[in-house]
Scaffold this motif. Sequence first.
Motif, short mmCIF file in Angstrom:
data_model
loop_
_atom_site.label_atom_id
_atom_site.label_comp_id
_atom_site.label_asym_id
_atom_site.label_seq_id
_atom_site.Cartn_x
_atom_site.Cartn_y
_atom_site.Cartn_z
N ASN A 144 28.43 27.26 26.25
CA ASN A 144 27.64 26.94 25.07
C ASN A 144 26.16 27.26 25.22
OD1 ASN A 144 29.82 26.05 23.59
ND2 ASN A 144 29.66 23.97 24.37
N ARG A 145 25.69 27.53 26.40
CA ARG A 145 24.26 27.80 26.54
C ARG A 145 23.86 29.13 25.93
NH1 ARG A 145 25.53 28.29 32.50
NH2 ARG A 145 25.76 30.51 32.83
N TYR A 146 24.83 30.01 25.65
CA TYR A 146 24.52 31.29 25.02
C TYR A 146 24.66 31.26 23.49
CZ TYR A 146 24.67 33.06 29.75
OH TYR A 146 24.43 33.26 31.07
N LEU A 147 25.20 30.20 22.95
CA LEU A 147 25.39 30.11 21.50
C LEU A 147 24.07 30.13 20.72
CD1 LEU A 147 28.39 27.63 21.21
CD2 LEU A 147 28.41 30.11 21.03
N PRO A 148 23.02 29.41 21.14
CA PRO A 148 21.76 29.49 20.38
C PRO A 148 21.16 30.91 20.40
CG PRO A 148 21.73 27.56 21.78
CD PRO A 148 22.95 28.35 22.15
N LEU A 149 21.25 31.59 21.53
CA LEU A 149 20.75 32.96 21.59
C LEU A 149 21.56 33.87 20.68
CD1 LEU A 149 18.85 35.06 22.78
CD2 LEU A 149 20.47 35.31 24.69
N SER A 150 22.87 33.67 20.65
CA SER A 150 23.71 34.47 19.75
C SER A 150 23.35 34.22 18.30
CB SER A 150 25.19 34.14 19.97
OG SER A 150 25.57 34.46 21.27
N LEU A 151 23.13 32.97 17.97
CA LEU A 151 22.74 32.64 16.60
C LEU A 151 21.40 33.27 16.24
CD1 LEU A 151 23.61 31.04 14.12
CD2 LEU A 151 22.42 29.07 15.06
N LEU A 152 20.46 33.26 17.16
CA LEU A 152 19.16 33.88 16.94
C LEU A 152 19.29 35.40 16.75
CD1 LEU A 152 16.06 33.45 16.88
CD2 LEU A 152 16.10 33.94 19.33
N VAL A 153 20.12 36.04 17.56
CA VAL A 153 20.32 37.49 17.44
C VAL A 153 20.99 37.84 16.12
CG1 VAL A 153 21.58 39.45 18.44
CG2 VAL A 153 20.31 37.90 19.92
N VAL A 154 21.99 37.06 15.72
CA VAL A 154 22.66 37.32 14.44
C VAL A 154 21.69 37.12 13.28
CG1 VAL A 154 24.48 36.48 12.89
CG2 VAL A 154 24.97 36.83 15.31
N ALA A 155 20.87 36.08 13.33
CA ALA A 155 19.87 35.85 12.27
C ALA A 155 18.85 36.98 12.23
CB ALA A 155 19.18 34.51 12.48
N ALA A 156 18.38 37.42 13.39
CA ALA A 156 17.43 38.54 13.43
C ALA A 156 18.07 39.82 12.90
CB ALA A 156 16.92 38.75 14.85
N GLY A 157 19.34 40.03 13.22
CA GLY A 157 20.04 41.20 12.69
C GLY A 157 20.19 41.13 11.18
N ALA A 158 20.43 39.93 10.65
CA ALA A 158 20.54 39.78 9.20
C ALA A 158 19.20 40.06 8.52
CB ALA A 158 21.02 38.37 8.86
N VAL A 159 18.11 39.58 9.11
CA VAL A 159 16.77 39.86 8.56
C VAL A 159 16.49 41.35 8.59
CG1 VAL A 159 14.30 39.53 8.97
CG2 VAL A 159 15.85 37.57 9.03
N LEU A 160 16.83 42.02 9.70
CA LEU A 160 16.63 43.46 9.81
C LEU A 160 17.47 44.22 8.79
CD1 LEU A 160 15.31 45.80 11.38
CD2 LEU A 160 17.29 45.75 12.91
N LEU A 161 18.71 43.80 8.59
CA LEU A 161 19.58 44.46 7.61
C LEU A 161 19.02 44.31 6.20
CD1 LEU A 161 22.25 45.86 6.80
CD2 LEU A 161 23.25 43.58 6.65
N VAL A 162 18.60 43.12 5.84
CA VAL A 162 18.05 42.90 4.50
C VAL A 162 16.78 43.72 4.29
CG1 VAL A 162 16.97 41.16 3.00
CG2 VAL A 162 19.11 40.64 4.18
N SER A 163 15.90 43.75 5.28
CA SER A 163 14.69 44.54 5.12
C SER A 163 14.98 46.03 5.07
CB SER A 163 13.70 44.23 6.25
OG SER A 163 14.22 44.61 7.50
N TRP A 164 15.98 46.49 5.81
CA TRP A 164 16.37 47.90 5.77
C TRP A 164 16.96 48.25 4.40
CZ3 TRP A 164 21.21 50.53 5.75
CH2 TRP A 164 21.12 51.89 6.02
N LEU A 165 17.76 47.34 3.85
CA LEU A 165 18.34 47.60 2.53
C LEU A 165 17.26 47.63 1.44
CD1 LEU A 165 21.59 45.45 2.65
CD2 LEU A 165 21.42 47.94 2.68
N HIS A 166 16.24 46.83 1.57
CA HIS A 166 15.16 46.80 0.56
C HIS A 166 14.30 48.05 0.59
CE1 HIS A 166 15.55 42.88 -1.37
NE2 HIS A 166 16.01 42.46 -0.22
#
Length: 168
Positions: A144-166
Amino acid sequence: MESTQQLPSTPVREFVAKTVGRPGLAAVGRAVILLPVSAGRFLRELSKGRCTDALSSLLGAGLGLVAWFIVLISAQAAVNGALYPLLDAHDYRHSWGGPTPVGAWAAHAALAVPIVVAAVWLLRGLVALGARNRPSSAGSPPRNRYLPLSLLVVAAGAVLLVSWLHQL
Protein backbone atom coordinates in the motif's frame (compact mmCIF):
# COMPACT_ATOMS: atom_id res chain seq x y z
CA MET A 1 40.95 -14.59 -35.60
CA GLU A 2 38.01 -13.37 -33.60
CA SER A 3 38.35 -11.01 -30.72
CA THR A 4 36.42 -11.94 -27.61
CA GLN A 5 37.08 -8.66 -25.90
CA GLN A 6 34.06 -6.60 -25.02
CA LEU A 7 34.03 -2.86 -24.99
CA PRO A 8 34.22 -1.39 -21.51
CA SER A 9 30.88 -0.47 -20.03
CA THR A 10 30.28 3.25 -19.75
CA PRO A 11 27.28 5.09 -18.34
CA VAL A 12 26.39 6.41 -21.80
CA ARG A 13 26.56 2.94 -23.37
CA GLU A 14 24.39 1.50 -20.57
CA PHE A 15 21.87 4.33 -20.93
CA VAL A 16 21.58 3.76 -24.68
CA ALA A 17 21.28 0.00 -24.23
CA LYS A 18 18.51 0.39 -21.64
CA THR A 19 16.66 2.90 -23.80
CA VAL A 20 16.73 1.46 -27.30
CA GLY A 21 17.77 -2.09 -26.45
CA ARG A 22 15.72 -4.97 -25.14
CA PRO A 23 14.91 -3.37 -21.75
CA GLY A 24 13.46 -0.29 -23.42
CA LEU A 25 11.41 -2.27 -25.93
CA ALA A 26 10.23 -4.64 -23.21
CA ALA A 27 9.13 -1.68 -21.07
CA VAL A 28 7.13 -0.24 -23.95
CA GLY A 29 5.46 -3.62 -24.52
CA ARG A 30 4.63 -4.09 -20.85
CA ALA A 31 3.31 -0.52 -20.65
CA VAL A 32 0.97 -1.11 -23.59
CA ILE A 33 -0.52 -4.23 -22.00
CA LEU A 34 -0.71 -2.68 -18.52
CA LEU A 35 -4.24 -1.35 -19.15
CA PRO A 36 -5.94 -4.56 -20.35
CA VAL A 37 -4.14 -6.73 -17.78
CA SER A 38 -5.07 -4.37 -14.93
CA ALA A 39 -8.66 -4.07 -16.15
CA GLY A 40 -8.99 -7.85 -16.21
CA ARG A 41 -7.43 -8.10 -12.77
CA PHE A 42 -9.86 -5.42 -11.50
CA LEU A 43 -12.89 -7.37 -12.73
CA ARG A 44 -11.55 -10.64 -11.28
CA GLU A 45 -10.80 -9.12 -7.87
CA LEU A 46 -14.14 -7.30 -7.78
CA SER A 47 -16.02 -10.52 -8.53
CA LYS A 48 -14.19 -12.22 -5.65
CA GLY A 49 -15.13 -9.36 -3.31
CA ARG A 50 -11.56 -8.21 -2.63
CA CYS A 51 -12.03 -4.46 -2.69
CA THR A 52 -8.46 -3.52 -1.71
CA ASP A 53 -6.97 -5.61 -4.49
CA ALA A 54 -9.61 -4.26 -6.87
CA LEU A 55 -8.60 -0.69 -5.97
CA SER A 56 -4.93 -1.39 -6.68
CA SER A 57 -5.92 -3.00 -9.99
CA LEU A 58 -8.04 0.03 -10.85
CA LEU A 59 -5.02 2.26 -10.20
CA GLY A 60 -3.01 -0.07 -12.44
CA ALA A 61 -5.59 0.50 -15.18
CA GLY A 62 -5.21 4.24 -14.64
CA LEU A 63 -1.44 3.85 -14.98
CA GLY A 64 -2.11 1.89 -18.17
CA LEU A 65 -4.16 4.78 -19.55
CA VAL A 66 -1.34 7.18 -18.73
CA ALA A 67 1.08 4.80 -20.47
CA TRP A 68 -1.09 4.72 -23.61
CA PHE A 69 -1.19 8.52 -23.60
CA ILE A 70 2.60 8.70 -23.32
CA VAL A 71 2.93 6.23 -26.19
CA LEU A 72 0.53 8.35 -28.26
CA ILE A 73 2.41 11.60 -27.64
CA SER A 74 5.84 10.06 -28.25
CA ALA A 75 4.68 8.29 -31.43
CA GLN A 76 3.25 11.57 -32.68
CA ALA A 77 6.55 13.31 -31.92
CA ALA A 78 8.58 10.58 -33.64
CA VAL A 79 6.42 10.54 -36.77
CA ASN A 80 6.22 14.33 -36.93
CA GLY A 81 9.98 14.62 -36.44
CA ALA A 82 10.83 12.02 -39.06
CA LEU A 83 8.31 13.12 -41.68
CA TYR A 84 7.95 16.82 -40.94
CA PRO A 85 8.21 18.17 -44.50
CA LEU A 86 5.62 15.65 -45.70
CA LEU A 87 3.15 16.07 -42.83
CA ASP A 88 3.25 19.80 -42.31
CA ALA A 89 4.13 21.37 -45.63
CA HIS A 90 3.67 25.14 -45.35
CA ASP A 91 5.66 28.33 -45.30
CA TYR A 92 9.00 27.28 -43.78
CA ARG A 93 10.02 30.89 -43.21
CA HIS A 94 8.12 30.91 -39.90
CA SER A 95 8.85 27.33 -38.93
CA TRP A 96 11.37 26.19 -36.33
CA GLY A 97 14.65 25.70 -38.14
CA GLY A 98 13.38 27.50 -41.26
CA PRO A 99 13.52 29.08 -43.77
CA THR A 100 14.65 25.88 -45.57
CA PRO A 101 12.76 22.56 -45.45
CA VAL A 102 15.95 20.75 -44.38
CA GLY A 103 16.45 23.09 -41.43
CA ALA A 104 12.81 22.74 -40.37
CA TRP A 105 13.03 18.95 -40.61
CA ALA A 106 16.29 18.87 -38.64
CA ALA A 107 14.85 21.06 -35.87
CA HIS A 108 11.73 18.92 -35.52
CA ALA A 109 13.70 15.67 -35.66
CA ALA A 110 16.09 16.98 -33.00
CA LEU A 111 13.12 17.72 -30.74
CA ALA A 112 11.59 14.28 -31.31
CA VAL A 113 14.62 12.31 -30.12
CA PRO A 114 14.65 13.51 -26.47
CA ILE A 115 10.86 13.20 -26.31
CA VAL A 116 10.99 9.55 -27.35
CA VAL A 117 13.89 8.81 -24.98
CA ALA A 118 12.04 10.44 -22.08
CA ALA A 119 8.89 8.50 -23.00
CA VAL A 120 10.73 5.17 -22.81
CA TRP A 121 12.02 6.01 -19.33
CA LEU A 122 8.60 7.24 -18.20
CA LEU A 123 7.08 3.98 -19.43
CA ARG A 124 9.72 2.01 -17.54
CA GLY A 125 8.73 3.89 -14.38
CA LEU A 126 5.01 3.32 -14.96
CA VAL A 127 5.56 -0.41 -15.46
CA ALA A 128 7.62 -0.60 -12.27
CA LEU A 129 4.97 1.33 -10.34
CA GLY A 130 2.21 -0.89 -11.73
CA ALA A 131 4.17 -3.97 -10.64
CA ARG A 132 4.52 -2.56 -7.12
CA ASN A 133 0.73 -2.18 -6.80
CA ARG A 134 -0.02 -5.82 -7.56
CA PRO A 135 -0.35 -8.34 -4.78
CA SER A 136 2.96 -10.19 -4.47
CA SER A 137 1.33 -13.63 -4.24
CA ALA A 138 -2.13 -15.16 -4.17
CA GLY A 139 -4.13 -13.65 -1.35
CA SER A 140 -1.45 -11.35 0.02
CA PRO A 141 -2.30 -7.65 0.17
CA PRO A 142 -0.66 -5.18 -2.22
CA ARG A 143 2.13 -2.98 -1.00
CA ASN A 144 0.00 0.00 0.00
CA ARG A 145 2.89 2.43 0.28
CA TYR A 146 2.90 2.82 -3.51
CA LEU A 147 -0.82 3.54 -3.83
CA PRO A 148 -0.58 7.30 -3.07
CA LEU A 149 2.19 7.69 -5.65
CA SER A 150 0.10 5.78 -8.19
CA LEU A 151 -2.87 8.01 -7.48
CA LEU A 152 -0.69 11.10 -7.92
CA VAL A 153 0.70 9.82 -11.24
CA VAL A 154 -2.78 8.97 -12.54
CA ALA A 155 -4.07 12.42 -11.52
CA ALA A 156 -1.09 14.14 -13.18
CA GLY A 157 -1.67 12.06 -16.31
CA ALA A 158 -5.33 13.11 -16.35
CA VAL A 159 -4.36 16.79 -16.03
CA LEU A 160 -1.83 16.37 -18.86
CA LEU A 161 -4.42 14.63 -21.05
CA VAL A 162 -7.02 17.34 -20.49
CA SER A 163 -4.54 20.11 -21.22
CA TRP A 164 -3.34 18.30 -24.36
CA LEU A 165 -6.92 17.89 -25.57
CA HIS A 166 -7.62 21.61 -25.02
CA GLN A 167 -4.69 22.65 -27.19
CA LEU A 168 -5.91 20.63 -30.21
